[in-house]
Design an enzyme around this catalytic site. Structure first.
Site, mmCIF file in Angstrom:
data_model
loop_
_atom_site.group_PDB
_atom_site.id
_atom_site.type_symbol
_atom_site.label_atom_id
_atom_site.label_comp_id
_atom_site.label_asym_id
_atom_site.label_seq_id
_atom_site.Cartn_x
_atom_site.Cartn_y
_atom_site.Cartn_z
ATOM 1 N N CYS A 296 -3.607 -3.444 21.982
ATOM 2 C CA CYS A 296 -2.345 -3.161 21.039
ATOM 3 C C CYS A 296 -2.569 -1.829 20.743
ATOM 4 C CB CYS A 296 -2.113 -4.111 19.773
ATOM 5 S SG CYS A 296 -1.045 -3.620 19.296
ATOM 6 N N LYS B 24 -3.647 -2.116 6.318
ATOM 7 C CA LYS B 24 -4.285 -4.009 5.705
ATOM 8 C C LYS B 24 -5.461 -4.196 7.079
ATOM 9 C CE LYS B 24 -4.083 -8.003 5.106
ATOM 10 N NZ LYS B 24 -3.479 -9.249 4.612
ATOM 11 N N CYS C 46 0.772 -10.475 20.993
ATOM 12 C CA CYS C 46 -0.189 -9.951 20.395
ATOM 13 C C CYS C 46 -0.392 -10.691 18.825
ATOM 14 C CB CYS C 46 0.317 -8.328 19.859
ATOM 15 S SG CYS C 46 -0.518 -7.681 18.564
ATOM 16 N N HIS D 146 0.747 -1.127 0.065
ATOM 17 C CA HIS D 146 -0.110 0.046 -0.123
ATOM 18 C C HIS D 146 0.659 1.467 0.014
ATOM 19 C CE1 HIS D 146 0.980 0.916 4.641
ATOM 20 N NE2 HIS D 146 0.338 -0.616 4.447
ATOM 21 N N LYS E 219 -3.335 5.069 11.703
ATOM 22 C CA LYS E 219 -2.576 4.414 9.996
ATOM 23 C C LYS E 219 -2.566 3.610 9.178
ATOM 24 C CE LYS E 219 1.733 0.979 10.017
ATOM 25 N NZ LYS E 219 1.985 -0.114 10.930
ATOM 26 N N HIS F 176 3.366 1.564 2.722
ATOM 27 C CA HIS F 176 5.142 0.840 2.203
ATOM 28 C C HIS F 176 5.556 1.458 0.720
ATOM 29 C CE1 HIS F 176 2.071 -3.329 3.407
ATOM 30 N NE2 HIS F 176 2.871 -2.471 3.825
ATOM 31 N N HIS G 225 -3.020 -2.653 16.417
ATOM 32 C CA HIS G 225 -4.216 -3.795 15.911
ATOM 33 C C HIS G 225 -5.188 -3.430 16.533
ATOM 34 C CE1 HIS G 225 -0.020 -5.175 14.668
ATOM 35 N NE2 HIS G 225 -0.943 -5.329 14.043
ATOM 36 N N CYS H 121 0.925 -8.222 15.941
ATOM 37 C CA CYS H 121 2.514 -7.601 16.597
ATOM 38 C C CYS H 121 2.900 -9.045 15.794
ATOM 39 C CB CYS H 121 3.098 -7.055 17.212
ATOM 40 S SG CYS H 121 2.075 -5.221 17.241
HETATM 41 N N1 MSP Z 1 8.293 -7.356 7.732
HETATM 42 C C1 MSP Z 1 8.575 -6.417 8.864
HETATM 43 C C2 MSP Z 1 9.792 -5.984 8.469
HETATM 44 C C3 MSP Z 1 10.654 -6.260 8.508
HETATM 45 S S1 MSP Z 1 12.620 -6.352 8.515
HETATM 46 C C4 MSP Z 1 13.557 -6.540 8.865
HETATM 47 C C5 MSP Z 1 7.638 -6.007 8.601
HETATM 48 N N2 MSP Z 1 6.837 -5.281 7.341
HETATM 49 S S2 MSP Z 1 5.367 -4.779 7.403
HETATM 50 O O1 MSP Z 1 5.027 -4.826 5.911
HETATM 51 O O2 MSP Z 1 4.617 -4.026 8.534
HETATM 52 O O3 MSP Z 1 5.910 -3.061 7.281
HETATM 53 C C6 MSP Z 1 6.629 -2.235 8.152
HETATM 54 C C7 MSP Z 1 6.943 -0.808 7.259
HETATM 55 O O4 MSP Z 1 6.721 -0.632 5.991
HETATM 56 C C8 MSP Z 1 6.910 0.089 8.112
HETATM 57 O O5 MSP Z 1 8.581 0.451 8.766
HETATM 58 C C9 MSP Z 1 7.430 1.185 6.680
HETATM 59 O O6 MSP Z 1 8.056 0.915 6.267
HETATM 60 C C10 MSP Z 1 6.449 0.680 5.582
HETATM 61 N N3 MSP Z 1 4.877 1.114 6.058
HETATM 62 C C11 MSP Z 1 3.909 0.493 6.888
HETATM 63 N N4 MSP Z 1 2.778 1.247 7.251
HETATM 64 C C12 MSP Z 1 3.401 2.996 6.634
HETATM 65 C C13 MSP Z 1 1.833 3.629 6.991
HETATM 66 N N5 MSP Z 1 1.143 4.009 7.519
HETATM 67 N N6 MSP Z 1 3.011 5.096 6.894
HETATM 68 C C14 MSP Z 1 4.085 4.779 6.151
HETATM 69 N N7 MSP Z 1 4.885 3.938 6.273
HETATM 70 C C15 MSP Z 1 4.209 2.452 6.439
HETATM 71 O O7 MSP Z 1 7.310 -4.627 9.456
#
Ligand code: MSP
Length: 485
Positions: free
Chosen positions: A144, A296, A127, A19, A293, A22, A147, A130
């Site tokens: 949490c 999904k 959780c 999304h 935030k 990311h 979530h 998480c």
């Molecule tokens: N799989 C773990 C990361 C492991 S790294 C060794 C993870 N994955 S995640 O799919 O949840 O991705 C988290 C990351 O996605 C955040 O740190 C950020 O880079 C990005 N983001 C996810 N949602 C976001 C927002 N709503 N806003 C900005 N960045 C976001 O955690």
């Protein structure tokens, strides 16, 4: 000599559809990767997916697939999204890579050997969202926050990483800047957390079957976060790069949600293994939608693919980096992106290019060498004013993308104002040919530097502007939205 530069995004959970949150990290990392390349560095830009864990196994079962089949089918979803956004990653990482799996096992075995991992009984609040145990201090109203769910009480006999042994060392490296944690406010938060005391963490799971087997105890799997963090190390081996030992990451980029893992657990693991530390860890803010935030789980995500189809990759790249300071949270919406497209890109930049080239053609102005045509001021004001090139360079070094882009936009806006005040159409009518030539040559040259400055942010647009400047053929850069498609 070309320097190596190693930059990473997190590896994203593969069961999340990519999304705009990311995309934020991935686009930002891409701008830095392109910038370092432009400076002559040999860049290794790593992104990828995190494929293990209970949630993924559950999702696979729901989809009626084996976990491996399930993740294999999802990899193209991420790769395609990043291609659409013109992300120039070097390699795409997968935690199911067999070399990664065996290296992770070896590394955890080394931690056991060195006495930094011990078997213990643990009871805590887990959780599922998480995939970790939460502390009472992490909960709001018993839930949490990320979530919006109550964690469940869980107890198991696990292998623990002795994180508490590293309190002093972590404080030292972070306070001294040996490991840069940015922005400053986040660094202070991390320092505060370390000073409050670190507890040892469980790094094995009995209940999770879809994971890397724990060395010497196949009844457990290695905690997903240990598996995931090690991607930054194993990628260097898998993809035949200079090893982590020789060249650790220059920059780990992520949002603030996972800074704890990167700024505390990861460096502690590296120190336990006697491996070098990354140079810098930068945590940006969250994209929120109506102040929650984007995620999904909450169901409020914006899809970068459909935004790219509507506005183009460059407009999405521009809008998300321009809208908010990188370190802070920002409430995003499609309307905000559409407004940036219409005002900044179509009305300001697109119009500047079109009108300039049209007038050059209409008045048959000869384009001359751009040298010495840079400044609009008749008299250079003061030598201390930094050029936009210098400002952009400074702002990229501190990851202030919004400010780098506003500096470039100042050039765009000044150029439009300059045309409005010089009125080339009147100069033509009055047959003031020298003045007309000077004015349009100045704007033409300025458009050349705008194209150059935009290259790392908006690669297609930059090329398109250059091509038009070369051929002197104006074509609409950003069509009005209702005219398009
Ligand atoms: N799989 C773990 C990361 C492991 S790294 C060794 C993870 N994955 S995640 O799919 O949840 O991705 C988290 C990351 O996605 C955040 O740190 C950020 O880079 C990005 N983001 C996810 N949602 C976001 C927002 N709503 N806003 C900005 N960045 C976001 O955690």
């Amino acid at each position: 000599m070309a320097k190596n530069y190693y930059i990473t995004t997190p590896i994203y959970y593969i069961n999340d559809i990519p999304h705009l949150g990311h995309a934020y990290t991935t686009v930002a990392a891409d701008v830095i990767a392109r910038y370092q390349r432009k400076k002559g560095d040999k860049v290794f830009y790593l992104t990828g997916v995190d494929e293990h864990g209970a949630k993924i196994a559950e999702a696979a079962e729901k989809a009626g697939k084996s976990p491996k089949q399930f993740v294999d089918d999802l990899v193209p979803v991420f790769e395609k999204t990043w291609r659409k956004l013109n992300i120039s990653f070097t390699k795409f990482f997968r935690t199911t890579d067999p070399t990664h799996e065996s290296l992770v096992k070896e590394i955890v075995a080394m931690l056991l050997d060195k006495g930094f991992v011990q078997k213990r009984k643990y009871e805590g609040l887990y959780c599922v969202g998480c995939e970790r145990y939460l502390l009472p201090a992490d909960l709001v109203g018993g839930k949490c926050l990320d979530h919006d769910k109550e964690p469940v009480k869980q107890s198991e006999e696990n292998y623990f990483f002795l994180l508490s042994n590293f309190e002093k060392k972590l404080l030292d490296i972070i306070e001294s800047g040996e490991l840069a944690v940015e922005p400053e406010s986040r660094k202070n938060e991390i320092i505060g957390k370390i000073k409050n005391g670190l507890e040892d963490i469980s790094i094995s799971r009995k209940a999770v079957k879809w994971g890397i087997g724990f060395p010497g105890d196949e009844s457990q799997t290695i905690y997903v976060w240990v598996d995931a963090l090690l991607n930054y190390y194993t990628a260097k081996e898998i993809f035949g790069q200079e090893s982590w030992e020789k060249h650790p990451a220059d920059l780990h980029l992520m949002a603030k949600d996972i800074l704890w893992f990167h700024a505390i657990i990861w460096p502690a693991m590296l120190m336990a293994l006697n491996l070098p530390l990354p140079k810098k860890i930068f945590a940006h803010g969250f994209f929120t939608v109506n102040n929650r935030k984007m995620s999904k789980t909450i169901g409020n995500i914006l899809d970068p693919n459909s935004l790219v189809e509507k506005y183009g990759a460059d407009a999405v790249r521009y809008a998300i980096l321009r809208e908010f300071p990188f370190g802070e949270d920002g409430d995003i919406s499609e309307e905000k992106i559409a407004r940036r497209y219409q005002n900044d890109l179509s009305n300001e930049l697109g119009n500047l290019l079109q009108r300039t080239l049209s007038m050059i053609n209409r008045y048959q102005v000869k384009i001359e060498s751009v040298e010495g045509y840079y400044d609009y001021e008749e008299e250079p004001s003061s030598e201390e004013v930094p050029t936009t090139e210098v400002i952009v360079e400074q702002k990229l070094r501190t990851l202030e993308f919004d400010q780098a882009l506003s500096a470039i936009w100042k050039l765009v806006q000044e150029s439009n104002q300059y045309i409005d005040s010089k009125k080339p159409w009147q100069l033509a009518k009055e047959q003031k040919e020298n003045e007309l030539k000077r004015v349009l040559n100045l704007v033409y040259a300025r458009l050349g530097s705008i194209a150059n400055l935009l290259e790392v942010f908006m690669p297609e647009t930059s090329q398109n502007i250059r091509k038009q400047l070369d051929k002197l053929e104006p074509k609409v850069l950003f069509p009005r939205l209702n005219e398009e498609k």
